[in-house]
Structure formats: structure tokens, C-alpha cells
Design an enzyme around this catalytic site. Structure first.
Site, PDB file in Angstrom:
ATOM      1  N   LYS A  53       0.835  -1.206   0.000  1.00  0.00           N
ATOM      2  CA  LYS A  53       0.000   0.000   0.000  1.00  0.00           C
ATOM      3  C   LYS A  53       0.870   1.258   0.000  1.00  0.00           C
ATOM      4  CE  LYS A  53      -3.861  -2.399   2.157  1.00  0.00           C
ATOM      5  NZ  LYS A  53      -4.564  -2.831   3.369  1.00  0.00           N
ATOM      6  N   GLN A  97      -4.787  -1.493   9.513  1.00  0.00           N
ATOM      7  CA  GLN A  97      -4.668  -2.815   8.890  1.00  0.00           C
ATOM      8  C   GLN A  97      -5.316  -3.870   9.796  1.00  0.00           C
ATOM      9  OE1 GLN A  97      -3.542  -3.342   5.805  1.00  0.00           O
ATOM     10  NE2 GLN A  97      -3.847  -5.537   5.931  1.00  0.00           N
ATOM     11  N   ASP A 120     -10.849   3.127   4.129  1.00  0.00           N
ATOM     12  CA  ASP A 120     -11.238   1.730   3.922  1.00  0.00           C
ATOM     13  C   ASP A 120     -12.750   1.545   3.750  1.00  0.00           C
ATOM     14  OD1 ASP A 120      -9.570  -0.397   3.681  1.00  0.00           O
ATOM     15  OD2 ASP A 120      -9.255  -0.663   5.824  1.00  0.00           O
TER      16      ASP A 120
HETATM   17  N1  GUN Z   1      -6.714  -6.818   5.818  1.00  0.00           N
HETATM   18  C1  GUN Z   1      -6.904  -7.536   4.694  1.00  0.00           C
HETATM   19  N2  GUN Z   1      -7.507  -6.769   3.742  1.00  0.00           N
HETATM   20  C2  GUN Z   1      -7.673  -5.561   4.286  1.00  0.00           C
HETATM   21  C3  GUN Z   1      -8.247  -4.334   3.797  1.00  0.00           C
HETATM   22  O1  GUN Z   1      -8.727  -4.206   2.664  1.00  0.00           O
HETATM   23  N3  GUN Z   1      -8.266  -3.298   4.676  1.00  0.00           N
HETATM   24  C4  GUN Z   1      -7.763  -3.424   5.936  1.00  0.00           C
HETATM   25  N4  GUN Z   1      -7.841  -2.358   6.733  1.00  0.00           N
HETATM   26  N5  GUN Z   1      -7.244  -4.523   6.405  1.00  0.00           N
HETATM   27  C5  GUN Z   1      -7.198  -5.584   5.583  1.00  0.00           C
END
Ligand code: GUN
Length: 302
Positions: A53, A97, A120
């Protein structure tokens, strides 16, 4: 043979578009978009996702702020960090995350993010906006899947869709987005009986169950478009594969389904890169809002 839905290619195209939106808006905005990514603890898989990311941010001109918190941090300590980021005018998007360590109250954490900085789309307010069909940041994985279906000219109106998995991260918002596109949706889960009968009737099958290779040719028909959300590292007992001790697989037995279904997303290179690009879409969208720029990304937010 199924058509391969190339998420990696589309994700890069979207990132190019975002880069040009940022370049165009930079002078009026007076600053680059900013995304804060919070990681709690040292889960290695989360580490890989977070560095993917932040690398994608750098490539397109989004300033990333990586915040690493101790595994033993309390819910209150994490919320206090989020409150600082809510007040920080350099930051347009905040992402925590997931999954968080089990002693943390994830729901409280997600609610402490300002809905207008929710990169998100997982804040209760923004999930409510999705439910009501109102605009707002959207959950990244399902939004990425909608973009991939649209760019592959897969018509959803009047189709039957089955989503396997009912998580708040993927399954539930996915069901709502498909329904908003006029598909008739069934959300299946671990208690669903006779899954293969259900999935055989699907025009679109989204598998987000978190179970390696659970879906095979017995679950699909020649008409099924199969979207594989799973990503699992499988240890290689005998040999190195691509220089690694692990190989990756999804929730679908890809080779089996490839020879039967209408279309399929590969793992890797399908849904994963789209999730990252939609995170950037949400962040740039929030930046446009915070800086009084015109909204130009509505077509990517289902
Ligand atoms: N963990 C796995 N996929 C994601 C996601 O799209 N967003 C977040 N915040 N955590 C994740």
C-alpha cells in the site's frame, strides 16, 4: 477456457489516472493527498500488505504516513493515535490494517476514524451510506471487484450472484454493491447447506471464505464468472517455487475452474491489486473533498 480478468493491469491503469488527477489538482490544493496506515503488531502477512500500500502511494504522489504500534497497545492507545490523525490537516485517509490483535476492540477502533477520513470505507457511517445507496468511501475489495467486472464488460443487471463469505470486510458490502447493480444476490456462509447446488446457479460467484481451494469445478457452470478473493501462502515441501519456499493460492482451485467457467480472476494478480487501487481512489476522493477540488472519481465508487 475461462477469460482471465486481469486485476493487475486495471489496477495500474487506475493508478495512472489517479496520478494525473493529483498532478492536475496539486497547485489548487496546495498539498499532496495524505494516507496514514496503522499497523499493530508484527503479523508478517499484514506487513506485506502494508508495504504494498505504501509503495503504491509513493508511485502516484500520495504521501504515506506509516504508523507501527506495539502488539500490546491498548484499544485506548490506538484510538488516541487515530484522534491525532483525525486532527492532522495533512491527512485525507486513515487505514487500520486488519486483523487487529484479539485483545483490541476492532469495532471501537474503526468507529474512532472520522467518517470523512475513512480510507477503507469500513466506518459504520460509511457502511450505512452504502446500505442506503448514498455516496461515500467504499470498502476497497468489493469496490475493486465492481470496477473489474465493469471494465471487463460483464453485465450485472438481472443476473444471479452468489457471494461465499459474510465478513464486514468483503462479503456483506459485496452483496450490497451487487444488489445495487440490479443483481439478485445470495450470501452463503459456513452454515449454508448444499453450496454447490447454489453456486451452480450463479452467473457471478464471489468467493471470500478464507478457505484455501474450497471451490472447484463441481461448484461452477459454463456461465459462471468466478471472483477469487482468497490469498493463501502454501508451504512448498519439496522445492523452491520462483525462489520462494511458499506458493500462493486462492479460495478457488483455479486450474480446474479455468477449464470450465466463463471468466476467472487469477491469484495473484486478480483482486489483490484492485484492493490497493481502490484504497488510493478513496484517499484521492477524500483529498478532492478536503481541498475543494471537483470530484472526478464517482464512476469508480459503486
Ligand atoms: N486486511 C486484509 N484486507 C484488508 C483491507 O482491505 N483493509 C484493511 N484495513 N485490512 C485488511
Amino acid at each position: 477456457m475461462a477469460k482471465i480478468l486481469d486485476g493487475k493491469k486495471l489496477a495500474l491503469e487506475i493508478q495512472q489516472r489517479l496520478k494525473s488527477e493529483i498532478d492536475q489538482g496539486l497547485i489548487k490544493a496546495g498539498r499532496a493527498p495524505g494516507l496514514a496506515v496503522i499497523r499493530v503488531g508484527n503479523d508478517p502477512a499484514s506487513g506485506v500488505y502494508v508495504s504494498n500500500k505504501t509503495r503504491a502511494c509513493e508511485k502516484i504522489g500520495v504521501k504515506s504516513f506509516s504508523i507501527q504500534l506495539d502488539e500490546k497497545s491498548s484499544t485506548e492507545e490506538i484510538i488516541s493515535k487515530i484522534t491525532d490523525l483525525n486532527d492532522d490537516l495533512r491527512i485525507d485517509g486513515i487505514l487500520v490494517q486488519l486483523p487487529l490483535p484479539s485483545h483490541i476492540n476492532s469495532s471501537k477502533i474503526l468507529k474512532s476514524i472520522l467518517p470523512t477520513k475513512d480510507a477503507d470505507g469500513l466506518h459504520a457511517y460509511n457502511l450505512g451510506s452504502l446500505l442506503k445507496g448514498e455516496p461515500g468511501p467504499r470498502s476497497c475489495t468489493p469496490a475493486g471487484i465492481m470496477a473489474l467486472l465493469a471494465s471487463s464488460n460483464i453485465e450485472l443487471d438481472g443476473t444471479r450472484a452468489v457471494v461465499v463469505g459474510r465478513s464486514i470486510l468483503v462479503g456483506k458490502p459485496m452483496g450490497l454493491m451487487l444488489q445495487a447493480a440490479n443483481s439478485t444476490v445470495t450470501v452463503a456462509h459456513s452454515h449454508t447447506k448444499d453450496l454447490s447446488k447454489l453456486t451452480n446457479e450463479a452467473d457471478v460467484l464471489v468467493v471470500a471464505a478464507g478457505k484455501p481451494q474450497m471451490i472447484g469445478k463441481e461448484h461452477v457452470s459454463e456461465n459462471t464468472v468466478v471472483i477469487d478473493v482468497g490469498i493463501h501462502r502454501i508451504p512448498q515441501e519439496k522445492a523452491l517455487v520462483n525462489g520462494s519456499l511458499y506458493s500462493l493460492c486462492g479460495d478457488v482451485r483455479t486450474e480446474e475452474v479455468f477449464s470450465k467457467a466463463r471468466a476467472i480472476t487469477p491469484v495473484p494478480g486478480g483482486v489483490g491489486p484492485m484492493t490497493v487501487s481502490m484504497l488510493l481512489v478513496n484517499t484521492v476522493f477524500r483529498w478532492q473533498d478536503h481541498c475543494g477540488l471537483p470530484f472526478t472519481l464517482a464512476d469508480l465508487l459503486p
